[in-house]
Motif scaffolding. Sequence first.
Motif, mmCIF file in Angstrom:
data_model
loop_
_atom_site.group_PDB
_atom_site.id
_atom_site.type_symbol
_atom_site.label_atom_id
_atom_site.label_comp_id
_atom_site.label_asym_id
_atom_site.label_seq_id
_atom_site.Cartn_x
_atom_site.Cartn_y
_atom_site.Cartn_z
ATOM 1 N N CYS A 1 -3.392 32.512 -68.198
ATOM 2 C CA CYS A 1 -3.127 33.564 -69.173
ATOM 3 C C CYS A 1 -1.656 33.474 -69.592
ATOM 4 O O CYS A 1 -0.811 33.033 -68.813
ATOM 5 N N THR A 2 -1.366 33.876 -70.820
ATOM 6 C CA THR A 2 0.012 33.883 -71.311
ATOM 7 C C THR A 2 0.329 35.240 -71.909
ATOM 8 O O THR A 2 -0.477 35.813 -72.643
ATOM 9 N N LEU A 3 1.512 35.750 -71.572
ATOM 10 C CA LEU A 3 2.014 37.009 -72.118
ATOM 11 C C LEU A 3 3.099 36.685 -73.147
ATOM 12 O O LEU A 3 4.090 36.047 -72.837
ATOM 13 N N TYR A 4 2.877 37.128 -74.379
ATOM 14 C CA TYR A 4 3.837 36.944 -75.467
ATOM 15 C C TYR A 4 4.403 38.309 -75.848
ATOM 16 O O TYR A 4 3.647 39.284 -75.987
ATOM 17 N N VAL A 5 5.706 38.390 -76.026
ATOM 18 C CA VAL A 5 6.336 39.600 -76.535
ATOM 19 C C VAL A 5 7.140 39.213 -77.762
ATOM 20 O O VAL A 5 8.107 38.455 -77.670
ATOM 21 N N GLY A 6 6.724 39.728 -78.917
ATOM 22 C CA GLY A 6 7.430 39.445 -80.161
ATOM 23 C C GLY A 6 8.047 40.707 -80.714
ATOM 24 O O GLY A 6 7.400 41.752 -80.777
ATOM 25 N N ILE A 7 9.323 40.640 -81.077
ATOM 26 C CA ILE A 7 10.010 41.775 -81.673
ATOM 27 C C ILE A 7 9.899 41.662 -83.192
ATOM 28 O O ILE A 7 10.212 40.619 -83.777
ATOM 29 N N VAL A 8 9.440 42.736 -83.819
ATOM 30 C CA VAL A 8 9.241 42.720 -85.271
ATOM 31 C C VAL A 8 10.595 42.614 -85.977
ATOM 32 O O VAL A 8 11.535 43.375 -85.690
ATOM 33 N N GLN A 9 10.686 41.680 -86.898
ATOM 34 C CA GLN A 9 11.930 41.460 -87.637
ATOM 35 C C GLN A 9 12.107 42.487 -88.755
ATOM 36 O O GLN A 9 11.148 42.988 -89.293
ATOM 37 N N ALA B 1 6.937 32.346 -87.318
ATOM 38 C CA ALA B 1 6.735 32.109 -88.752
ATOM 39 C C ALA B 1 6.114 33.294 -89.468
ATOM 40 O O ALA B 1 6.065 33.322 -90.704
ATOM 41 N N ASN B 2 5.662 34.286 -88.695
ATOM 42 C CA ASN B 2 4.957 35.411 -89.314
ATOM 43 C C ASN B 2 5.551 36.769 -88.939
ATOM 44 O O ASN B 2 4.835 37.757 -88.806
ATOM 45 N N GLY B 3 6.889 36.781 -88.780
ATOM 46 C CA GLY B 3 7.562 38.068 -88.707
ATOM 47 C C GLY B 3 8.111 38.496 -87.370
ATOM 48 O O GLY B 3 8.534 39.652 -87.235
ATOM 49 N N PHE B 4 8.157 37.590 -86.380
ATOM 50 C CA PHE B 4 8.586 37.990 -85.048
ATOM 51 C C PHE B 4 9.736 37.137 -84.516
ATOM 52 O O PHE B 4 9.833 35.944 -84.812
ATOM 53 N N HIS B 5 10.547 37.776 -83.702
ATOM 54 C CA HIS B 5 11.451 37.058 -82.806
ATOM 55 C C HIS B 5 10.776 37.075 -81.446
ATOM 56 O O HIS B 5 10.608 38.141 -80.845
ATOM 57 N N VAL B 6 10.348 35.909 -80.961
ATOM 58 C CA VAL B 6 9.609 35.842 -79.705
ATOM 59 C C VAL B 6 10.591 35.904 -78.544
ATOM 60 O O VAL B 6 11.384 34.989 -78.325
ATOM 61 N N PRO C 1 10.188 47.926 -87.307
ATOM 62 C CA PRO C 1 11.148 46.841 -87.050
ATOM 63 C C PRO C 1 11.936 47.088 -85.765
ATOM 64 O O PRO C 1 12.317 48.213 -85.466
ATOM 65 N N GLY C 2 12.140 46.016 -85.024
ATOM 66 C CA GLY C 2 12.869 46.125 -83.774
ATOM 67 C C GLY C 2 12.013 46.529 -82.584
ATOM 68 O O GLY C 2 12.515 46.576 -81.454
ATOM 69 N N ARG C 3 10.731 46.794 -82.815
ATOM 70 C CA ARG C 3 9.826 47.207 -81.737
ATOM 71 C C ARG C 3 8.894 46.045 -81.368
ATOM 72 O O ARG C 3 8.679 45.124 -82.163
ATOM 73 N N PRO C 4 8.320 46.080 -80.173
ATOM 74 C CA PRO C 4 7.544 44.934 -79.697
ATOM 75 C C PRO C 4 6.078 44.943 -80.103
ATOM 76 O O PRO C 4 5.442 45.995 -80.195
ATOM 77 N N VAL C 5 5.571 43.752 -80.327
ATOM 78 C CA VAL C 5 4.133 43.495 -80.375
ATOM 79 C C VAL C 5 3.838 42.588 -79.186
ATOM 80 O O VAL C 5 4.439 41.526 -79.042
ATOM 81 N N VAL C 6 2.932 43.031 -78.327
ATOM 82 C CA VAL C 6 2.626 42.319 -77.087
ATOM 83 C C VAL C 6 1.249 41.674 -77.222
ATOM 84 O O VAL C 6 0.275 42.330 -77.618
ATOM 85 N N ILE C 7 1.180 40.400 -76.908
ATOM 86 C CA ILE C 7 -0.066 39.646 -77.004
ATOM 87 C C ILE C 7 -0.367 39.029 -75.646
ATOM 88 O O ILE C 7 0.478 38.349 -75.058
ATOM 89 N N LEU C 8 -1.554 39.292 -75.155
ATOM 90 C CA LEU C 8 -2.023 38.730 -73.896
ATOM 91 C C LEU C 8 -3.226 37.860 -74.227
ATOM 92 O O LEU C 8 -4.174 38.324 -74.875
ATOM 93 N N GLU C 9 -3.175 36.587 -73.825
ATOM 94 C CA GLU C 9 -4.280 35.699 -74.192
ATOM 95 C C GLU C 9 -4.545 34.670 -73.099
ATOM 96 O O GLU C 9 -3.629 34.236 -72.391
ATOM 97 N N LEU C 10 -5.808 34.297 -72.982
ATOM 98 C CA LEU C 10 -6.215 33.279 -72.025
ATOM 99 C C LEU C 10 -5.736 31.907 -72.467
ATOM 100 O O LEU C 10 -5.493 31.669 -73.648
ATOM 101 N N ALA C 11 -5.602 31.009 -71.481
ATOM 102 C CA ALA C 11 -5.103 29.662 -71.769
ATOM 103 C C ALA C 11 -5.698 28.688 -70.768
ATOM 104 O O ALA C 11 -6.260 29.081 -69.740
ATOM 105 N N GLU C 12 -5.577 27.421 -71.063
ATOM 106 C CA GLU C 12 -5.963 26.382 -70.105
ATOM 107 C C GLU C 12 -4.934 26.359 -68.972
ATOM 108 O O GLU C 12 -3.725 26.327 -69.246
#
Length: 222
Positions: free
Chosen positions: A214-222, A198-203, A134-145
């Motif tokens: 490409c989009t970089l998402y950083v979600g902090i675990v709740q 909706a699945n456990g993160f503060h984005v 909790p309180g640590r990041p999950v980083v998601i990198l994904e392709l996009a239009e």
Amino acid sequence: MFDRIAHRYDLLNRVLSLGMDGGWRRRAVAALALTPGSEALDVATGTADVALRIAHAHPAVRVTGIDPSPAMLAIGQRKLVQARVTDRVTLLPGDCERLPFADHRFDGAIIAFGIRNVPDRACGLRELARVTKPGRPVVILELAEPRAGMLGSAARLYVHQVVPRVGAWLSGAQEYRYLQQSVAAFPPAAQFAQLMTANGFHVRVARSLGFGACTLYVGIVQ
């Protein structure tokens, strides 16, 4: 499918992104904000590109990479041996929907260009949140239009006209069709950020890179 293209996967990434994917990965690794003694998880590690970047950027961090493709992992393991980091980086078979780790084990997790391939993305996100502290990041990198605008128009022309031909030549027509279709079907950044929430993160960050490719998402675990 990924087993079939494993031998050309790294080249495919470099060519199709015009070399920009390396910079995207560096930004994603930096967003993990790891400190000495941390343990990081690289989901959909593929040929271990991101795991290696973490190891080089953080010599006192341990990394576990997980991927469902044996051929990808075999190539990744050879790269770890060449880089002499096998004492700090471990590769395991597995997938995002069933992570074989205890709750709150990792100080940060990352999945680069893999979340769109997870059949149940909500389940995958919950698993990423479960194994990260909790309180640590999950980083998601994904392709996009690519987004609108003059540069976005040029990017879309490249993605829709040039990339299909080069991608099919490098990876095979059937494999490339899947890649193109999976990118087109991935939800817009705002919608995916809502799924993370909706699945456990503060984005904290949802940043467009490469003129919207490409989009970089950083979600902090709740």
